[in-house]
Enzyme design. Structure first.
Site, PDB file in Angstrom:
ATOM      1  N   ASN A 105      41.045  38.675 -40.789  1.00 35.88           N
ATOM      2  CA  ASN A 105      40.720  39.121 -39.428  1.00 35.88           C
ATOM      3  C   ASN A 105      40.344  40.599 -39.448  1.00 35.88           C
ATOM      4  OD1 ASN A 105      41.302  36.772 -37.855  1.00 35.88           O
ATOM      5  ND2 ASN A 105      43.468  37.090 -38.257  1.00 35.88           N
ATOM      6  N   GLU A 118      55.471  43.482 -38.219  1.00 38.53           N
ATOM      7  CA  GLU A 118      54.060  43.148 -38.019  1.00 38.53           C
ATOM      8  C   GLU A 118      53.141  44.213 -38.616  1.00 38.53           C
ATOM      9  OE1 GLU A 118      50.782  41.004 -36.825  1.00 38.53           O
ATOM     10  OE2 GLU A 118      52.874  40.390 -36.635  1.00 38.53           O
ATOM     11  N   ASP A 119      52.189  43.767 -39.438  1.00 38.27           N
ATOM     12  CA  ASP A 119      51.135  44.630 -39.976  1.00 38.27           C
ATOM     13  C   ASP A 119      51.663  45.836 -40.748  1.00 38.27           C
ATOM     14  OD1 ASP A 119      49.226  42.901 -39.167  1.00 38.27           O
ATOM     15  OD2 ASP A 119      48.440  44.095 -37.526  1.00 38.27           O
ATOM     16  N   LYS A 137      50.603  40.676 -29.435  1.00 42.10           N
ATOM     17  CA  LYS A 137      51.444  39.582 -29.929  1.00 42.10           C
ATOM     18  C   LYS A 137      52.442  39.145 -28.857  1.00 42.10           C
ATOM     19  CE  LYS A 137      50.517  38.295 -34.183  1.00 42.10           C
ATOM     20  NZ  LYS A 137      51.046  38.522 -35.523  1.00 42.10           N
ATOM     21  N   ARG A 195      48.579  48.514 -41.762  1.00 40.36           N
ATOM     22  CA  ARG A 195      47.640  47.475 -42.179  1.00 40.36           C
ATOM     23  C   ARG A 195      47.293  46.630 -40.966  1.00 40.36           C
ATOM     24  NH1 ARG A 195      47.766  41.635 -43.775  1.00 40.36           N
ATOM     25  NH2 ARG A 195      47.557  41.892 -41.559  1.00 40.36           N
ATOM     26  N   ASP A 217      55.564  38.191 -39.712  1.00 41.35           N
ATOM     27  CA  ASP A 217      54.567  37.181 -39.355  1.00 41.35           C
ATOM     28  C   ASP A 217      53.423  37.144 -40.352  1.00 41.35           C
ATOM     29  OD1 ASP A 217      53.500  35.179 -37.562  1.00 41.35           O
ATOM     30  OD2 ASP A 217      51.987  36.670 -37.029  1.00 41.35           O
ATOM     31  N   ASP A 218      53.057  38.281 -40.926  1.00 41.07           N
ATOM     32  CA  ASP A 218      51.953  38.314 -41.893  1.00 41.07           C
ATOM     33  C   ASP A 218      52.321  37.588 -43.179  1.00 41.07           C
ATOM     34  OD1 ASP A 218      50.303  40.124 -40.254  1.00 41.07           O
ATOM     35  OD2 ASP A 218      51.895  41.556 -40.685  1.00 41.07           O
ATOM     36  N   TYR A 245      44.034  39.469 -28.158  1.00 41.98           N
ATOM     37  CA  TYR A 245      44.418  39.576 -29.559  1.00 41.98           C
ATOM     38  C   TYR A 245      43.153  39.544 -30.412  1.00 41.98           C
ATOM     39  CZ  TYR A 245      47.564  39.799 -33.426  1.00 41.98           C
ATOM     40  OH  TYR A 245      48.210  40.239 -34.548  1.00 41.98           O
TER      41      TYR A 245
END
Length: 579
Positions: free
Chosen positions: A428, A256-257, A185, A167, A279-280, A114
């Site tokens: 990150n 996610e993202d 993930k 993203r 999650d973000d 990750y």
């Protein structure tokens, strides 16, 4: 014909496989199945029973010996991207061995599978592609998603991680290469929470890309078109959700993202319809809140703190939501909670005096009266140092994706407001971090508590070793996912993430705080995930969002759902059932 079953009649599908396994595959068909393959660890009896004689070297290895050999292979590689490729090859060949290796060496390999290495893997995806994993959905697939989902995985998928690739970490639009994020993930879900790999499915909504480097690359593997927008985009997402409801009705979905506005919009649209979370947004909010609560344990909470956030996207809104929820939990009024937080984006302080404020930022925009009360001029609103001088923050958060966004002047200004300021450059990968921990500690005379989104080494300052804690969502999402699966959650509310944050904060030992770290060490991920899952199952039961387990069964059902990667004895599938 089933590939694998347990001989225990009536075993709940929720339980990870234990005991003996009946297997119908034989010969090359068996040793090329990653979740069944044992490689050289097949016993003499299994080699006879399953037609493997001569297909493997003579010696029978233990899984411990195989782990040692894989370590030798991976550590020979001189580049982290090559280590990523090597670990992916192990996963494609033998999942049990891969997860045993990952669990036993989490601190070494979590940054490879990750962040930060996965970011580079996403950028290089089309050039390092070896073997497909998961499912890519394009705009051309709207009418056939049921068929695609059914073909992609076993029938009992319980957890889906899906991205639209726009993203990816702090790297932006990575097109089809964003698949590395759901794959990574889910690897951490299994390593940290023991979620059985066959229950999981990584998904990429490959709806095009606006990254011209990718579109200009003749070897790009993704859907070669500009990124889909508007109603056409919404129709793809809607078709996916509808198909999941039909094909995998018990699945928890993690968004996610997705880029800010889509992230918040999609979450709002579906959070009451299917068990899902972003999650973000919620995971980041929970993990940051957990660190803040651990850091302020002695004062009993966050009332009286002032938080300045550089970054006002989905992550910052998720953090702000959790902080306000915590302040309400502590008895603060809505106005006190609103006054405790200032968000800045690339245009400056988010405030209602702007010509326009995005709908998803409006709840966190400062009122014109509050701007005047702080004495901020129009010029000040765009200057983080001036804002820090007026607002006097005690906590500084960074979600900008902009390397070096925390200047020395800003950190020194905010550090004057508290004997132990908290500074969290969260972006990150590490190349996008708002500040280096060593700089933050130098600028605050070693007083700051520092936590980062990516791993950083410890810092020596004034002869003392300071541990840099990692504000990594991996401390939250595995336990939330496991708890949601066990509870068969109907919905995951923000209060569920508040529960997870409180549980994680309580796990940070005093000795860890004394060293400067506000999170547990990475090797404790599995303990953290189990503890959060147990607490979450209880919360979902008590709030009517999950199954009604008695108190004395919750620990047991969570433990039964956690898979440990070890080889189980195989037996041939009974002939009557095989027919």
């Amino acid at each position: 014909m089933q590939t694998m079953v347990s001989p225990q009649p009536g075993r709940a599908a929720l339980e990870a496989p234990t005991g003996r396994l009946y297997v119908s595959r034989r010969g090359p068909d068996l040793i090329t199945h990653p979740l069944l393959n044992k490689g050289t660890a097949f016993t003499e009896q299994e080699r006879e029973q399953f037609g493997l004689r001569g297909l493997l070297p003579d010696r029978v290895s233990s899984i411990e010996e195989q782990v040692a050999l894989e370590l030798e292979h991976i550590r020979r590689k001189e580049d982290d991207l090559e280590r990523y490729i090597g670990l992916a090859a192990t996963q494609d060949r033998n999942e049990t061995l891969f997860y045993r290796l990952l669990i036993e060496h989490l601190e070494e390999f979590a940054p490879i599978v990750y962040t930060p290495t996965v970011g580079r893997a996403c950028q290089e995806f089309s050039h390092i592609f070896r073997k497909p994993r998961g499912i890519w959905i394009t705009p051309d697939d709207v009418g056939r998603m049921d068929e695609m989902l059914s073909a992609a995985a076993q029938r009992d998928v319980r957890l889906i991680v899906i991205t639209d690739n726009e993203r990816i970490l702090g790297l932006g639009d990575q097109g089809a290469g964003g698949m590395g994020i759901p794959v990574g993930k889910l690897a951490l879900y299994t390593a940290a929470a023991g979620i059985y790999p066959a229950w999981t499915l990584p998904v990429s909504l490959d709806v095009g890309t606006d990254n011209h480097q990718l579109l200009d690359d003749p070897l790009y593997l993704g859907y070669r078109a500009p990124r889909l927008r508007g109603q056409a985009y919404d129709e793809v997402v809607e078709a996916f959700v509808e198909a999941v409801g039909r094909v995998f009705p018990r699945a928890v979905v993690q968004w996610e993202d997705f880029k800010q506005h889509n992230a918040l919009r999609v979450l709002a649209r579906y959070r009451h319809r299917i068990p899902c979370f972003n999650d973000d947004v919620q995971g980041t909010g929970a993990v940051v809140l957990a660190g803040l609560l651990a850091a302020r344990r002695e004062q009993g909470g966050l009332r009286g703190e002032r938080i300045l956030s550089l970054g006002a996207g989905a992550a910052a809104i998720g953090i702000g939501t959790m902080i306000r929820r915590q302040l309400a939990f502590e008895g603060a009024t809505p106005q006190e909670a609103a006054d405790a937080l200032v968000l800045m984006d690339s245009h400056g302080v988010v405030n209602l005096g702007r010509p326009s404020v995005a709908d998803d930022q409006r709840a966190f925009a400062l009122a014109v009266e509050r701007v005047a009360e702080l004495g901020l001029t129009d010029a000040d609103l765009a200057d983080p140092v001036a804002v820090a001088r007026a607002f006097r923050p005690t906590i500084l958060l960074g979600t900008t994706g902009c390397h070096g966004a925390f200047s020395e002047g800003l950190v020194r200004q905010m550090a004057a407001n508290h004997p132990q300021p908290i500074v969290m450059p969260l972006s990150n990968p590490s190349s996008a971090s708002e500040a280096q921990p060593s700089d933050v500690l130098a600028w605050t005379d070693g007083r700051a508590l520092v936590a980062t989104g990516s791993p950083f080494p410890d810092v020596e300052i004034d002869g003392r070793r300071r541990v840099v804690g990692q504000a990594n969502n991996v401390f939250i999402f595995p336990g939330v996912g496991l708890g949601a699966i066990v509870a068969e959650a109907r919905e995951l509310t923000d209060d569920a993430f508040l529960v997870a944050a409180h549980r994680l904060a309580a796990m940070v030992e005093d000795s860890r705080l004394e060293s400067g770290a506000i999170y547990p060490p990475i090797p404790e991920l599995r303990t953290a995930a189990r503890s959060i899952a147990i607490e979450l199952v209880r919360h979902l039961r008590d709030t009517g969002y999950g199954r009604q387990y008695p108190d004395d069964e919750i620990d047991l059902v969570v433990d039964r759902a956690m898979w440990w990667p070890d080889y189980l004895p195989f037996e041939p599938f009974p002939e009557a059932e095989a027919r």
